[in-house]
Design an enzyme around this catalytic site. Sequence first.
Site, mmCIF file in Angstrom:
data_model
loop_
_atom_site.group_PDB
_atom_site.id
_atom_site.type_symbol
_atom_site.label_atom_id
_atom_site.label_comp_id
_atom_site.label_asym_id
_atom_site.label_seq_id
_atom_site.Cartn_x
_atom_site.Cartn_y
_atom_site.Cartn_z
ATOM 1 C CG ASN A 1 -28.641 -6.694 -30.394
ATOM 2 O OD1 ASN A 1 -27.602 -7.239 -30.052
ATOM 3 N ND2 ASN A 1 -28.680 -5.671 -31.210
ATOM 4 C CG ASP A 2 -28.815 -5.659 -25.286
ATOM 5 O OD1 ASP A 2 -28.014 -5.440 -26.209
ATOM 6 O OD2 ASP A 2 -29.470 -4.757 -24.717
ATOM 7 C CB VAL A 3 -31.214 -11.897 -24.360
ATOM 8 C CG1 VAL A 3 -31.956 -10.867 -23.537
ATOM 9 C CG2 VAL A 3 -31.951 -12.195 -25.653
#
Length: 459
Positions: A385-387
């Site tokens: 998600n964040d990456v």
Amino acid sequence: MQSSSYFIEATYLLASILFVMGLKGMSHPDTARRGMHLAEFGMLMAVIGTLLHRDIVSYEWIIAGLLLGSTIGAMMGVWVPMTAMPQRTALSHAFGAFAAALVGVSEYSRHGADLSKFTMGAIGFEVLLGALTTTGSLIAFAKLQGLVRGTPVTYRGQNVFNMALLAVTVASFIYLLVNPGASWVFYLMTALAFVFGILLVMPIGAADMPVVMALLNSYAGLASAATGFALSNNVLIIAGTLDGFSGFILSVLMCRAMNRSMTNVLFGAFGSVSADTGAGTTGHMREVVLDDAAMQLAYARQVVIVPGYGMATAQAQHVVRELADVLEERGVTVKYAIHPVAGRMPGHMNVLLAEANVPYSSLYELEQINPELPSTDVALVIGANDVVNPDARDNPGSPIAGMPIFEVDKAKSVIVFKRGKGRGFSGLENPLFFKEVTGMLYGDAKESIAQLVQAVRKA
Ligand code: NAP
């Protein structure tokens, strides 16, 4: 020097050489396993050397400790799952640092006022770092294990209060250098260091915990090196210094991979943000059905797989490998994109994929794969998600602005595997999921991909 002393020093020298070779081996996935074994053998040498030490008056307690420690260690090695490795590491740091602090307290209570300035300095440093690392690591463990709130615990004037506490602790240390006999100052310094460890880690969010742990690892190493000076033990000095500096370098590298400064990690209370700060995080998330996804994959020329923390929790690495095999049999080129901070610990994805026998040559880093994404037919985002959050690139106001990401939104098609609308560890919404190019395939990653493998075989 007696012949036994020569033998002890020789085992320490061998242990130190093996530690250095072990670290060197661990710098590359191909040699990491061998590096681990070399370091283990080095530790065995150091233990043997220490057991022969002439200062040892009774072996009963040592043998009891050895048996108890080995049993607990073996049980943890067998039963702790890979996903719980970060909190297991935090617990190990706490034990190691507590041991260093106890040795320091015992040395002080034995020699007190007779200590030279140098030895007092070494013992003070050891106890200070050992104590704060003990409680700091225990809080890190509790946060990662979900025993206490993972989000930062903050209040007004927190940084000023923490700095004042640290100043009093350091002042006590300096006072002791001049007056080593002032035992109440020593115990006050020790107590304050234990409290400081708690206050240092409480305001840090769980997402930043791996960086903090690398830093605490570094403190535990330096505390051990100080123990080495206090006890005139060479292997402790060398191993502690190696541990201290490698932990510090690792935390700096992790900060760099997240485009954050160390002060921002330690004092920025990152992760307390719960409001949406990104543009493009409203609207509709398009779902994609399994057969559709299978068709896209079966007729693709290149597929890029971006694994993240969700692949680890789902333990989906083996089915991911199976999917890649099925696609490669059909002539599709499959590449894995590995972000330096994907998952919850450095090298998390590398370890999981190595476990599934994914060849190291199929793994690509940010700067290698990003230029290829516009010509990639399908990007599979598996529990990441964040990456892959484009806000890091597009929204300067985002708390993760500037963090390097995989630009999967530039691929011709993106399929995201996740269970629902859960956010990444930063707690931020991800505009990628609302883009036209993206299709969401909801469900546990392992189950979804196992079904996808069957569907691709039939396509
Ligand atoms: P992430 O941003 O934490 O996102 C993981 C996603 O996986 C979640 O959105 C979750 O969504 C999904 N998920 C969880 N369980 C799943 C399952 N069983 N099946 C399918 N999906 C599942 O992960 P990431 O992209 O790997 O990013 C890592 C984060 O940790 C970054 O913020 C990074 O800065 C931080 N961090 C990592 C390190 C490190 O050393 N690796 C160090 C410091 C910080 P659902 O709940 O909807 O399923």
